[in-house]
Design an enzyme around this catalytic site. Structure first.
Site, PDB file in Angstrom:
ATOM      1  N   HIS A 312       0.934  -1.147   0.062  1.00 33.45           N
ATOM      2  CA  HIS A 312       0.120   0.028   0.212  1.00 33.45           C
ATOM      3  C   HIS A 312       0.759   1.150   0.047  1.00 33.45           C
ATOM      4  O   HIS A 312       2.015   1.371   0.719  1.00 33.45           O
ATOM      5  CB  HIS A 312      -0.766   0.089   1.232  1.00 33.45           C
ATOM      6  CG  HIS A 312      -2.093   0.869   0.933  1.00 33.45           C
ATOM      7  ND1 HIS A 312      -2.052   2.234   1.335  1.00 33.45           N
ATOM      8  CD2 HIS A 312      -3.408   0.712   0.648  1.00 33.45           C
ATOM      9  CE1 HIS A 312      -3.172   2.941   1.345  1.00 33.45           C
ATOM     10  NE2 HIS A 312      -3.981   1.897   0.502  1.00 33.45           N
ATOM     11  N   ASP A 369      -7.861  -5.458  -0.105  1.00 34.91           N
ATOM     12  CA  ASP A 369      -8.336  -6.084  -1.162  1.00 34.91           C
ATOM     13  C   ASP A 369      -8.015  -7.602  -0.935  1.00 34.91           C
ATOM     14  O   ASP A 369      -8.240  -8.669  -1.627  1.00 34.91           O
ATOM     15  CB  ASP A 369      -7.619  -5.527  -2.374  1.00 34.91           C
ATOM     16  CG  ASP A 369      -8.414  -4.445  -2.934  1.00 34.91           C
ATOM     17  OD1 ASP A 369      -9.548  -4.315  -2.549  1.00 34.91           O
ATOM     18  OD2 ASP A 369      -7.588  -3.512  -3.504  1.00 34.91           O
TER      19      ASP A 369
HETATM   20  N1  ACO Z   1       3.906  -7.417  -4.883  1.00 40.29           N
HETATM   21  C1  ACO Z   1       5.365  -7.506  -4.813  1.00 40.29           C
HETATM   22  N2  ACO Z   1       5.894  -6.229  -5.007  1.00 40.29           N
HETATM   23  C2  ACO Z   1       5.617  -5.132  -4.584  1.00 40.29           C
HETATM   24  C3  ACO Z   1       4.102  -5.093  -4.398  1.00 40.29           C
HETATM   25  C4  ACO Z   1       3.337  -6.147  -4.657  1.00 40.29           C
HETATM   26  N3  ACO Z   1       2.128  -6.233  -4.453  1.00 40.29           N
HETATM   27  N4  ACO Z   1       3.786  -3.563  -4.089  1.00 40.29           N
HETATM   28  C5  ACO Z   1       5.241  -3.216  -4.158  1.00 40.29           C
HETATM   29  N5  ACO Z   1       5.965  -3.934  -4.371  1.00 40.29           N
HETATM   30  C6  ACO Z   1       7.518  -3.732  -4.547  1.00 40.29           C
HETATM   31  C7  ACO Z   1       8.100  -3.020  -5.820  1.00 40.29           C
HETATM   32  O1  ACO Z   1       8.093  -3.858  -6.712  1.00 40.29           O
HETATM   33  C8  ACO Z   1       8.917  -1.962  -5.319  1.00 40.29           C
HETATM   34  O2  ACO Z   1      10.194  -2.855  -4.963  1.00 40.29           O
HETATM   35  P1  ACO Z   1      11.512  -2.323  -5.474  1.00 40.29           P
HETATM   36  O3  ACO Z   1      11.875  -1.425  -4.244  1.00 40.29           O
HETATM   37  O4  ACO Z   1      12.402  -3.357  -5.232  1.00 40.29           O
HETATM   38  O5  ACO Z   1      11.534  -1.692  -6.887  1.00 40.29           O
HETATM   39  C9  ACO Z   1       8.622  -1.713  -3.799  1.00 40.29           C
HETATM   40  O6  ACO Z   1       7.616  -2.675  -3.161  1.00 40.29           O
HETATM   41  C10 ACO Z   1       7.674  -0.407  -3.668  1.00 40.29           C
HETATM   42  O7  ACO Z   1       6.896  -0.341  -4.693  1.00 40.29           O
HETATM   43  P2  ACO Z   1       5.927   0.596  -4.982  1.00 40.29           P
HETATM   44  O8  ACO Z   1       5.463   0.782  -6.446  1.00 40.29           O
HETATM   45  O9  ACO Z   1       6.797   2.147  -5.139  1.00 40.29           O
HETATM   46  O10 ACO Z   1       4.955   1.133  -4.161  1.00 40.29           O
HETATM   47  P3  ACO Z   1       3.751   2.110  -4.399  1.00 40.29           P
HETATM   48  O11 ACO Z   1       3.566   2.624  -3.030  1.00 40.29           O
HETATM   49  O12 ACO Z   1       3.980   2.816  -5.561  1.00 40.29           O
HETATM   50  O13 ACO Z   1       2.480   1.034  -4.895  1.00 40.29           O
HETATM   51  C11 ACO Z   1       0.576  -0.441  -4.897  1.00 40.29           C
HETATM   52  C12 ACO Z   1       1.179   0.798  -4.023  1.00 40.29           C
HETATM   53  C13 ACO Z   1       0.091   0.130  -6.020  1.00 40.29           C
HETATM   54  C14 ACO Z   1      -0.723  -0.649  -4.003  1.00 40.29           C
HETATM   55  C15 ACO Z   1       1.412  -1.649  -4.762  1.00 40.29           C
HETATM   56  O14 ACO Z   1       1.821  -2.124  -3.323  1.00 40.29           O
HETATM   57  C16 ACO Z   1       0.775  -2.626  -5.589  1.00 40.29           C
HETATM   58  O15 ACO Z   1       1.036  -2.893  -7.004  1.00 40.29           O
HETATM   59  N6  ACO Z   1       0.026  -3.620  -4.864  1.00 40.29           N
HETATM   60  C17 ACO Z   1      -0.743  -4.923  -5.711  1.00 40.29           C
HETATM   61  C18 ACO Z   1      -1.977  -4.310  -6.081  1.00 40.29           C
HETATM   62  C19 ACO Z   1      -2.917  -3.935  -5.049  1.00 40.29           C
HETATM   63  O16 ACO Z   1      -3.179  -4.886  -3.988  1.00 40.29           O
HETATM   64  N7  ACO Z   1      -3.778  -2.861  -4.926  1.00 40.29           N
HETATM   65  C20 ACO Z   1      -4.699  -2.524  -3.796  1.00 40.29           C
HETATM   66  C21 ACO Z   1      -4.362  -1.411  -3.252  1.00 40.29           C
HETATM   67  S1  ACO Z   1      -5.359  -1.004  -1.790  1.00 40.29           S
HETATM   68  C22 ACO Z   1      -6.698  -0.085  -2.648  1.00 40.29           C
HETATM   69  O17 ACO Z   1      -6.653   0.336  -3.699  1.00 40.29           O
HETATM   70  C23 ACO Z   1      -7.819  -0.033  -1.844  1.00 40.29           C
END
Ligand code: ACO
Length: 435
Positions: A312, A369
């Site tokens: 998140h 989720d």
């Molecule tokens: N699975 C694996 N790796 C992840 C995930 C994930 N779900 N989420 C983030 N990461 C990793 C990224 O690859 C990144 O790794 P790195 O530093 O090696 O490059 C690091 O964690 C940071 O990720 P960001 O993309 O900077 O995190 P951001 O805050 O932008 O993204 C998000 C948040 C979009 C929710 C992300 O965690 C994600 O894609 N999750 C999966 C989709 C999801 O569950 N969405 C629902 C969100 S809650 C809602 O909308 C109610």
């Protein structure tokens, strides 16, 4: 170079650019959140800030929802989410988000009557459902029909008074449930069921979803309670992508129907409201032996995929909504005597991720989720409808934010800047000279 003053009363940040020092005021929120006010930065320095994804940008002040992601805190209008989840209902939460305080008994009753009064759709709106293919995605239908509501209520396209706002808000909160249920009925080729004013908000929705003319669907109290909790936990989450979209559209002075319709579109994406459907797909693949938990974790580490329902932007410890939903899912399945193997797989997956460096280092925990799809399955809600369910729950939050921007007297049209990286000026080339 940016220095924060040590003066805690009237904090000022100092920015030194090309030898000149600029003072930037610091705004402090009611929960002691600090923000450097750069609203005059470009005018005074010629510089803009660069913050792709807006992770460090406060786009507004807001008095609706407080989130402290480091400590897993979520409060609507000051009320802790845990207390609302334990004692509240979706409808009183919706009222509180929109109007600021929990309703008194009289206000609650009045709001209930207003919602009952608004639940029918104009008969002509049925034609909108006829105009889409039977396999049309319910999110597309929801967004289009909510926007079309504006055509049926032209008196509410420009909201000037509190009474007009109350009527518009009640119309949307009430009708969104009818529209959502009908979009599902359309996709199944089933007759539309009209709302029944004798039923509560959530029971009525389940009736419109699952009853048929010669057989009434009777959900258990536990199912109705779980649905109310699902909606309540989704009701607002400050400046997320869909909420910011609603605020951005409103900033052009667009009407409430169009603004929340845009919010629905923003919510549709897989990284936002679409994540719960992706979680179920993943859990089903594991259940059906097409992949193992380990396969998924390895693919994540190879960066081929993201683990849906994890991570998140704000919560870096735990998501309090996920905890409440996880507990409610267990309680509901237990009380209805149902078992869902997907819940066991989800628990196993969460545990495996908890023990894995990749996830702990990046502070990736189950988000709302991760469990919400399982609760929706237990309510017989098909996967295509998952983001629609999220949208029904989020509607009070969007409406509250729309109203905040509409009435604060300070909102300017939202218009971010950019750092241009394209071609610099070059002459027009006539067609016959182009290579
Ligand atoms: N699975 C694996 N790796 C992840 C995930 C994930 N779900 N989420 C983030 N990461 C990793 C990224 O690859 C990144 O790794 P790195 O530093 O090696 O490059 C690091 O964690 C940071 O990720 P960001 O993309 O900077 O995190 P951001 O805050 O932008 O993204 C998000 C948040 C979009 C929710 C992300 O965690 C994600 O894609 N999750 C999966 C989709 C999801 O569950 N969405 C629902 C969100 S809650 C809602 O909308 C109610």
């Amino acid at each position: 170079m940016l220095n924060k003053s040590k003066n805690t009363k009237n904090k000022t940040a100092y920015l030194i650019l090309d030898g000149t020092t600029y003072e930037l005021p610091v705004i402090i929120g009611s929960e002691n959140e600090h923000a450097i006010d750069i609203s005059k930065l470009r005018r005074e320095t010629g510089y803009i800030t660069f913050d792709p994804g807006y992770g460090n940008t406060g786009s507004c002040t807001s008095a609706i929802t407080f989130v402290d992601g480091e400590n897993g805190i979520l409060r609507y209008r000051g009320y802790p989410i845990e207390e609302l989840a334990a004692h509240g209902t979706f409808i009183e939460t919706a009222y509180m988000l929109i109007f600021g305080n929990l309703p008194t008994n009289d206000q609650r009753r009045e709001f209930h009557y207003l919602l009952c009064d608004q639940e029918l759709l104009h008969e002509d709106l049925r034609n909108h459902f006829e105009g889409v293919p039977s396999n049309g995605h319910p999110m597309a239908i929801l967004s289009a029909v909510i926007n079309s509501l504006g055509c049926y209520h032209p008196d509410l396209l420009q909201i000037e008074t509190e009474d007009e706002f109350l009527r518009a808000a009640a119309k949307i909160i009430s009708k969104v449930r009818t529209i959502a249920a009908w979009s599902y009925r359309k996709s199944k080729g089933l007759p539309f069921m009209y709302p029944d004013p004798k039923l509560s908000y959530c029971r009525n929705f389940l009736h419109m979803m699952h009853s048929i003319p010669n057989r009434r669907y009777e959900p258990t109290d536990a199912q109705v309670k779980a649905l109310s909790l699902f909606f309540l936990l989704h009701a607002d989450h400050e400046q997320n992508c869909s909420c910011s979209t609603v605020r951005m559209v409103q900033s052009t002075d667009a009407n409430l129907f169009a603004s929340v319709s845009a919010g629905i579109c923003a919510l549709w994406g897989r990284l936002h409201g679409g994540a719960n459907a992706a979680v179920i797909k993943m859990l089903e693949e594991i259940r059906d032996g097409e992949a193992t938990i380990n396969d998924y974790l390895e693919r994540v580490k190879r960066k081929e995929i993201r683990l849906m329902g994890f991570g998140h932007r704000i919560y870096k410890n735990f998501d309090p909504r996920a905890e409440a939903l996880c507990k409610a899912t267990h309680d509901m399945l237990e009380s209805t005597g149902h078992d869902d193997p997907l819940l066991d797989i989800a628990m196993e997956l969460a545990e495996a991720a908890r023990d894995d460096d990749y996830f702990t280092k990046r502070k990736l925990y189950p988000n709302v989720d991760f469990y919400s799809g399982i609760i929706l399955r237990a309510l017989n809600i098909p996967v295509d409808m998952f983001p629609v369910m999220f949208a029904i729950g989020r509607m009070p939050g969007w409406i509250a934010h729309w109203n905040e921007t509409n009435t604060d007297g300070i909102t300017r049209i939202h218009r971010p800047r950019q750092v241009y990286t394209g071609e610099t000026s070059r002459p027009y080339v006539p067609l016959d000279l182009r290579k």
